[in-house]
Design a protein around this motif. Structure first.
Motif, PDB file in Angstrom:
ATOM      1  N   TYR A  54       0.845  -1.198   0.000  1.00 54.03           N
ATOM      2  CA  TYR A  54       0.000   0.000   0.000  1.00 54.03           C
ATOM      3  C   TYR A  54       0.879   1.246   0.000  1.00 54.03           C
ATOM      4  O   TYR A  54       2.007   1.214   0.518  1.00 54.03           O
ATOM      5  CB  TYR A  54      -0.870   0.052   1.269  1.00 54.03           C
ATOM      6  N   ASP A  59      -5.563   2.997   3.401  1.00 54.38           N
ATOM      7  CA  ASP A  59      -5.854   1.718   2.737  1.00 54.38           C
ATOM      8  C   ASP A  59      -5.350   0.527   3.561  1.00 54.38           C
ATOM      9  O   ASP A  59      -6.056  -0.470   3.711  1.00 54.38           O
ATOM     10  CB  ASP A  59      -5.239   1.696   1.331  1.00 54.38           C
ATOM     11  N   ASP A  63      -7.718  -2.556   5.780  1.00 53.83           N
ATOM     12  CA  ASP A  63      -7.561  -3.978   5.450  1.00 53.83           C
ATOM     13  C   ASP A  63      -7.971  -4.819   6.669  1.00 53.83           C
ATOM     14  O   ASP A  63      -7.276  -4.851   7.692  1.00 53.83           O
ATOM     15  CB  ASP A  63      -6.091  -4.241   5.075  1.00 53.83           C
TER      16      ASP A  63
END
Ligand SMILES: NC(=O)c1ccc[n+]([C@@H]2O[C@H](COP(=O)([O-])OP(=O)(O)OC[C@H]3O[C@@H](n4cnc5c(N)ncnc54)[C@H](O)[C@@H]3O)[C@@H](O)[C@H]2O)c1
Length: 367
Positions: A54, A59, A63
């Motif tokens: 990433y 982001d 996860d």
């Protein structure tokens, strides 16, 4: 939790040393790496054999396969990154120094409590075997009652592969106003941590004289008083830019002496291998019985402290035990750091327990 699924945030200069302990731990899977520099992130993922890459922290934090993160970003970003990670439901290990200010550190700790997540500060000196042994010997009474502690840090030169491969970008944020101070902030937090951890006592008064040299180096001499009025501490930082020393890492080394009323302990190295002598020496003397023990075979590679620190975080998460060092302990370390700057500026003793904000030495970042 049977296995920790870990994400690494920040893959700069110190990442390899930290991540090694996670990669080799049988109860940890390093699933993702995130770095704003895509090349750095991809290179790290390839080297560590990590499947997900990433470049945005949001982001990696979104996860759901990741339980915990190791935050290895520049110190001035720790506050925001740690709070974002805790709020995203991740357990967090963050590198020292915990943050740039006491209020930031306290907010991070409060957020961990609010979110019910673990926040620990990774302090490799707490897990460095020679220092662990020294602490154990003190606790077992090998030197009697501690009366003095002396900590010396020497910064010189080395041509180690590690030092030669450091990316220069990793130093830019340490040398300007993104940092509240120089070497006494960035590196000496390790030694401030040792000043209390080795003797398990809080410091009640600091006197200090701090000088400034080139780059961010700050030679200094400090005197610490402790809760126990019979215990006194001294700490010095020496800068010797023409002195070459043996080291596999940075061009620096440390020396620790813990004096008790029945003996003394020397830890003769940490970051480097400057002195060719046993890493730990215990001298004991009671009436009719004087002995010196050299712990020559103890594992003393500085990188071991990083590996053991990472393993400790994994095991604490799995076992549900406390993970060292706590945010509260790391905040005390930061208070001591700012007390040293403050005492030197004011030329009078400062009680670190009364330091509640950042202290930036005069002229810092203008030199
Ligand atoms: N335990 C130790 O002895 C030790 C030694 C060195 C550094 N450290 C600590 O580790 C931390 C990192 O130090 P370093 O020397 O590796 O610094 P560095 O600058 O080399 O690495 C930081 C990395 O974070 C990345 N980054 C920056 N912003 C980001 C963001 N928003 N999201 C994701 N990645 C981002 C950078 O691109 C860089 O690759 C610092 O807090 C430092 O104090 C600890």
């Amino acid at each position: 939790m049977e296995k920790v699924r870990l994400g690494v945030i920040g893959a700069g200069n110190i990442a390899d040393l930290n991540v090694a302990g996670y990669l080799e731990h049988p109860k940890c899977d390093v699933l993702a790496v995130c770095d704003v520099n895509q090349d750095v992130a991809q290179d790290a993922a390839k080297k560590w054999n990590v499947p997900k890459v990433y470049t945005r922290i949001d982001d990696i934090l979104a996860d759901d396969e990741i339980d915990a993160v190791e935050v290895l970003t520049p110190t001035h970003l720790h506050h925001d990154h740690v709070i974002a990670a805790l709020r995203a439901g991740k357990h967090v290990s963050v590198q020292k120094p915990v943050a740039n200010s006491i209020s930031d550190a306290r907010e991070m700790s409060a957020t961990a409590d609010e979110c019910g997540k673990v926040l620990r500060v990774s302090e490799c000196f707490v897990h460095y075997p020679p220092l662990e042994l020294a602490k154990r010997l003190v606790v077992e009474g090998a030197i009697g009652r501690p009366t003095a502690i002396r900590i010396k840090t020497l910064v010189g030169q080395t041509d180690s592969v590690f030092q030669n491969n450091l990316r220069v970008e990793g130093y830019e944020w340490r040398l300007d106003s993104r940092s509240p101070g120089g070497h006494l902030f960035d590196d000496m937090v390790h030694k401030y941590a040792m000043a209390t951890w080795l003797v398990d006592q809080d410091i009640t008064s600091v006197q200090a004289v701090v000088h400034r040299r080139d780059l961010f180096f700050e030679p200094c001499a400090c005197i610490f008083e402790y809760e126990d009025p019979d215990l006194i501490g001294t700490m010095e930082v020496n800068y010797a830019p023409k002195l070459w020393m043996k080291s596999s890492f940075y061009g620096a080394d440390e020396f620790f002496e813990i004096q008790g009323d029945e003996g003394l302990i020397w830890v003769t190295r940490a970051t480097g291998e400057m002195l060719d002598m046993a890493p730990v020496i215990l001298h004991q003397g009671t009436e009719g019985n004087i002995t010196t023990t050299e712990f020559a075979d103890i594992e003393a590679n500085w990188s071991t402290g990083f590996k053991r620190s990472s393993a400790h975080f994994v095991e604490a998460l799995i076992d549900g035990t406390d993970a060292a060092m706590s945010a509260e302990e790391a905040t005390k370390v930061l208070q001591l750091c700012f007390a040293v700057y403050d005492a030197s500026e004011k030329r009078r003793p400062v009680d670190p327990r009364t330091v509640n904000e950042v202290v930036v030495p005069k002229g810092w970042a203008d030199w």
